[in-house]
Enzyme design. Structure first.
Site, PDB file in Angstrom:
ATOM      1  N   ASP A 460      50.666   8.015  79.209  1.00 49.01           N
ATOM      2  CA  ASP A 460      50.288   6.497  78.869  1.00 49.01           C
ATOM      3  C   ASP A 460      51.265   5.849  79.501  1.00 49.01           C
ATOM      4  OD1 ASP A 460      49.547   4.265  77.384  1.00 49.01           O
ATOM      5  OD2 ASP A 460      50.458   4.858  75.605  1.00 49.01           O
ATOM      6  N   GLU A 463      50.456   2.194  84.530  1.00 51.94           N
ATOM      7  CA  GLU A 463      49.768   1.388  85.295  1.00 51.94           C
ATOM      8  C   GLU A 463      50.665   1.147  86.517  1.00 51.94           C
ATOM      9  OE1 GLU A 463      47.690   1.723  81.961  1.00 51.94           O
ATOM     10  OE2 GLU A 463      49.782   0.847  82.037  1.00 51.94           O
ATOM     11  N   ASP A 583      44.000  -0.012  74.544  1.00 54.82           N
ATOM     12  CA  ASP A 583      44.225  -0.728  73.085  1.00 54.82           C
ATOM     13  C   ASP A 583      43.126  -1.586  72.798  1.00 54.82           C
ATOM     14  OD1 ASP A 583      46.465   0.582  73.296  1.00 54.82           O
ATOM     15  OD2 ASP A 583      47.864  -1.028  73.949  1.00 54.82           O
TER      16      ASP A 583
END
Length: 936
Positions: A460, A463, A583
């Protein structure tokens, strides 16, 4: 796992004011699109030669301009038909090497190196461009043509002459000719009005799956939640599919611009313009002509999707906020008590010691008790997955950090590890482009697996996400973060970096929808990776490179098939990882948006994809959670996940939701053999598991924008309720007969397709199977390990009223945790099922490959149900040439049921029935033939 309840991301007041002014101008001046200025004057062809199986050309700039920096004076283009169905067009600086996606990360053919003496080219034997206005380079399926001055190129389909891509720019066109500067690349293509485009992600598309003219499409991996519409999200996929229907003939093709730099793509309906801030123009064209063939050709190039273990298709439960082991134990027990299927339990970072990767909280997740819990669930066949974030906490007592520092694995700034902040506080980011980092990362995963035998990893925040911006240092004299628990406010001492052209490029992509600086809350773009590679260039492949390293590590552990879930993705990520859409909110809109994103990722070659069921935050309503599990039960990746600030939303929290879950997940678990077979097909051909309806009905133009229904495989259609307070759903049915999977006696049929209003009370989801299908199913169960041992049944669907028809289906079975997913190793079986009806005779049979595996497992077929038959009785039953008519009453049950057609859409006076033959014991691993006659 982003900071909880974030509003749509915004920047400084000045940026807000600028955005407001732009919005006002858009309202009064028309749709906003690309910069209206003509940025460059284009290039002219100097020379072209045949070389290395393709053609190589030299281009010279016509007239230099200074907008966004000086033009690169000489360009080299290389064109090659790499396969019968794939054409490559590569354009770069003729004299200097430029950044490209690393060839060891995404394997592909190398183009010829830049020419060292490009200026001498015209003296070589070549085609004289002064004598050519248009020239062609033809391949088996595609034709590449070019004009000399100003240089442009076009790609057309050989079979029908249709132009698929055309970069020429006329005086009235709202875009420039080819522009190639160091930090600004622009190229456009004209499009016909009938072109329907899909792809260009990752973003939340409010208008549905079909690209919408005037919507912004910015590609740059960013940690902002999916509630932000039309913004660059976690992944970068600069690929689109173009579907056209001309005079009833449908054809699709794909276009990939393999470039990892930030870019804006402006789609106007009649044209599409790329504006990238670096790299090269490396185009790949995939001929199709069907949507399925486009994805097949695309994944053949970028890498076939990873094989998934069988259990991955079961249901998953997660929550950020399972603060101790007893909560996890309670969740598993409550799912069992509620009789809701559950295969995998997840931990967000609650299990960690101070949010640090590869650690255990000794108080809340004591290792002896955790190991005992894992022994218990593993014995049942359940699995356990935990999260791993890329940021490694800066802590001299933390072995993971100390070993990384010793091996020099971190991204650098001014020669020192770049300092950022995520959940542990101050962190360094591993550089996965560095071979030493890949080795170190694999060793840390091995060490952790010895500590905790997890069954997969969730990568996670990759990015990469950073709570700070710019160049930061550890604060002196104060704690950072200053309180316990998750904190996302930057507490480092930071200064913004705007003095380099990498941190402040001349062209500003529409980052986060507000032209936010590209280094905002991520790694500074002037930071350096291995061998001096700039974050500016490599930013959007960070999560991809982490997935590659993680996959390599897991594959080397126990010889098992890896399962990795990654938030950030790039071209080729599907070869290594699954994806969830990040999300989202617990809203009806977010439920609807999730379908388009899931379908897009199938096109991107990431078929194992799903959204957080019931929403990540805030609290969903009970009704919404009912409806969301009815959709989410049919996502390829099906997981309930919530934020720690949200109320508990496990499916058993409401009795009404538990009832919907038992119904929808009950059907999913009966369909697990079908889902798993689709996983095999995805691995072999790239075929999406969840697909837009137009994939199976490319000539049915009414389905081109359909984003509220979807297909599982080629023939199972889900038509969910997506609006509050509704007890019916308007569903579009393409031509043919569709049978309700929950009640095969209920059907919808039409010759040309139509919209039908279906009953859909709170606990009902409409799932239909199309005609001409043989669908393998099992009895289901509470866990996939148990469900896959139950007997099989076959559902056969014929067109209602057809006197002559045929159906087919397939089934793949294997030892699902072995690394390879293939036939021929003695650990798998593949079965093709066929059925026909002709002159009242019904025949159902199988053809088995590598049947020993299924025979060894003892799998049998216990029931065959055939829908759409005309007649009043079934007689003369034979199985494998043996008459069973005398045994029908005692050993088998042959039952007939009348069909009911929605809204009176029957087929004349013919009686249509379903024949069900039960009590069978047909070995799955052996060929069988079953026939009977229908009485009139």
């Amino acid at each position: 796992m982003s900071p909880p309840p974030p509003p749509p991301l915004s920047s400084s007041s000045s940026l807000r004011l600028f955005s407001l002014l732009v919005l006002i101008l858009c309202i009064f001046a028309g749709p906003c699109s690309a910069d209206p200025r003509k940025i460059g004057e284009g290039y002219r062809l100097v020379s072209v030669v045949e070389t290395d199986g393709g053609i190589l050309g030299l281009l010279q700039v016509n007239k230099k301009t200074d907008v966004y920096g000086p033009d690169i004076p000489l360009l080299q283009f290389f064109v090659k038909h790499e396969t019968e169905s794939r054409l490559r067009v590569h354009i770069t600086d003729a004299e200097k090497q430029r950044w490209e996606v690393p060839y060891n990360l995404l394997p592909r053919e190398q183009p010829p190196p830049p020419l060292k003496k490009a200026a001498l080219w015209p003296t070589r034997k070549n085609l004289n461009p002064n004598t050519i206005t248009v020239s062609e380079y033809s391949g088996p399926e595609l034709v590449f043509s070019f004009t000399a001055d100003p240089f442009s190129f076009a790609v057309r389909r050989k079979s029908n002459g249709q132009t698929l891509f055309n970069t020429s720019s006329g005086g009235s066109d709202p875009y420039s000719s080819l522009v190639f500067k160091d930090q600004y690349l622009e190229v456009s293509t004209a499009l016909p009005k009938e072109a329907a485009l899909y792809g260009l992600g990752e973003n939340t598309q409010p208008h549905g799956i079909r690209l919408f003219p005037g919507d912004p499409y910015t590609l740059y991996t960013t940690d902002i939640s999916t509630v932000n519409l039309n913004m660059d999200l976690y992944g970068s996929h600069p690929v689109y599919m173009d579907l056209r229907n001309v005079a009833g003939e449908a054809s699709a093709h794909g276009v990939l611009l393999l470039n990892s730099n930030g870019m804006d793509v402006f789609y106007r309906g009649t044209s599409l313009t790329y504006k990238a801030i670096g790299g090269v123009m490396d185009f790949y064209f995939f001929v199709g002509p069907s949507p399925l063939e486009v994805v097949d050709q695309y994944t053949q190039f970028i890498g076939r999707p990873a094989p998934m273990p069988y259990w991955a298709f079961g249901f998953h439960q997660c929550r950020w906020g399972y603060h101790n082991l007893s909560v996890i134990e309670d969740v598993v027990a409550n799912y069992q008590k509620a009789q809701i299927p559950l295969d995998v339990i997840w931990n967000d970072d609650d299990h960690m010691d101070g949010h640090k990767d590869f650690t255990l909280n000794p108080n809340n997740y004591p290792r002896p008790k955790l190991l005992a819990f894992l022994d218990k669930i593993h014995s049942r066949g359940m699995k356990y997955i935990v999260i791993v974030d890329p940021g490694i906490g800066i802590n001299s007592t933390y072995g993971v950090y100390e070993r990384g520092l010793a091996k020099d694995v971190f991204i650098k700034y001014d020669g020192e590890p770049y300092v950022a902040q995520v959940w542990p506080g101050a962190v360094n980011f591993p550089d996965f482009l560095n071979p030493n980092t890949v080795v170190w990362w694999g060793d840390e995963i091995r060490r952790f697996h010895e500590l905790v035998p997890v069954d997969g990893l969730w990568i996670d925040m990759n990015e990469a996400s950073n709570f700070c911006t710019g160049k930061c240092t550890l604060p002196k004299g104060r704690q950072c973060p200053s309180k316990t628990g998750p904190g996302s406010v930057c507490c480092l001492d930071c200064k913004n970096i705007t003095n380099t052209r990498w941190d402040d490029p001349p062209y500003k992509i529409n980052a986060s929808g507000e032209h936010i600086p590209i280094g905002f809350k991520t790694i500074a773009t002037s930071a350096e990776h291995y061998n001096g590679v700039l974050e500016y260039d490599a930013h959007s492949i960070y999560g991809f490179s982490q997935a590659v390293a993680t996959h390599k590590a897991l594959q080397g552990l126990q010889g098992k098939r890896p399962f990795i879930l990654s938030r950030s993705t790039y071209v080729g990520s599907g070869k290594y990882a699954a994806h969830w859409t990040g999300d989202n909110k617990g809203t009806w809109d977010d439920l609807k948006y999730s379908i388009s994103t899931v379908l897009n990722f199938g096109i991107f070659g990431v078929p194992m994809v799903g959204s957080d069921i019931c929403g990540f935050y805030p609290a969903p309503t009970e009704e919404l959670c009912n409806r969301w599990i009815e959709v989410g039960a049919f996502y390829p990746f099906s997981r309930d996940h919530a934020n720690f600030k949200s109320p508990r939303q496990e499916l058993y929290q409401w009795e009404s939701v538990a009832k919907s879950a038992r119904n929808a997940l009950g059907m999913r678990y009966r369909l697990l053999p079908y889902f798993y077979t689709l996983g095999y097909e995805a691995h072999m051909t790239g075929a999406p598991i969840a697909r837009p309806v137009f994939f199976s009905f490319p000539t049915y133009t009414e389905s081109y924008g359909l984003s509220t229904q979807f297909l599982i495989g080629s023939s199972v259609m889900v038509s969910p309720v997506l609006e509050k307070g509704k007890s019916e759903v308007k569903a579009l049915f393409p031509p043919g007969t569709w049978y309700s999977l929950f009640d095969l006696t209920q059907a919808v049929t039409s010759k040309s397709g139509k919209q039908v209003t279906l009953d859909a009370p709170l606990h009902v989801v409409n799932v239909h199977v199309h005609e001409n299908t043989v669908l393998p199913m099992q009895r289901g169960g509470m866990i996939s390990k148990e469900a896959r041992t139950t007997p099989f049944s076959l559902v056969v669907t014929f067109p209602a009223g057809a006197s002559e028809a045929q159906a087919k289906g397939s089934l793949f079975l294997d030892e699902d945790e072995l690394p390879e997913m293939k036939l021929g190793d003695g650990n798998s079986t593949y079965v093709q099922f066929y059925a026909t009806v002709s002159s009242g005779k019904v025949k159902v049979w199988s053809e088995v490959q590598e049947g020993d595996f299924a025979v060894k497992k003892g799998w049998i077929i216990e029931k065959v149900a055939v829908a759409g038959l005309g007649g009043t009785s079934a007689a003369a039953l034979e199985i494998n040439g043996q008459s069973r008519s005398s045994e029908t009453a005692s050993e088998m049950e042959v039952s007939l049921s009348d069909h009911q057609f929605a809204e009176g859409l029957g087929v004349g006076d013919m009686k249509n029935v379903m024949v069900e033959i039960s009590g069978l014991e047909l070995p799955v691993g052996k060929d069988f033939v079953m026939t009977w006659m229908m009485g009139i």
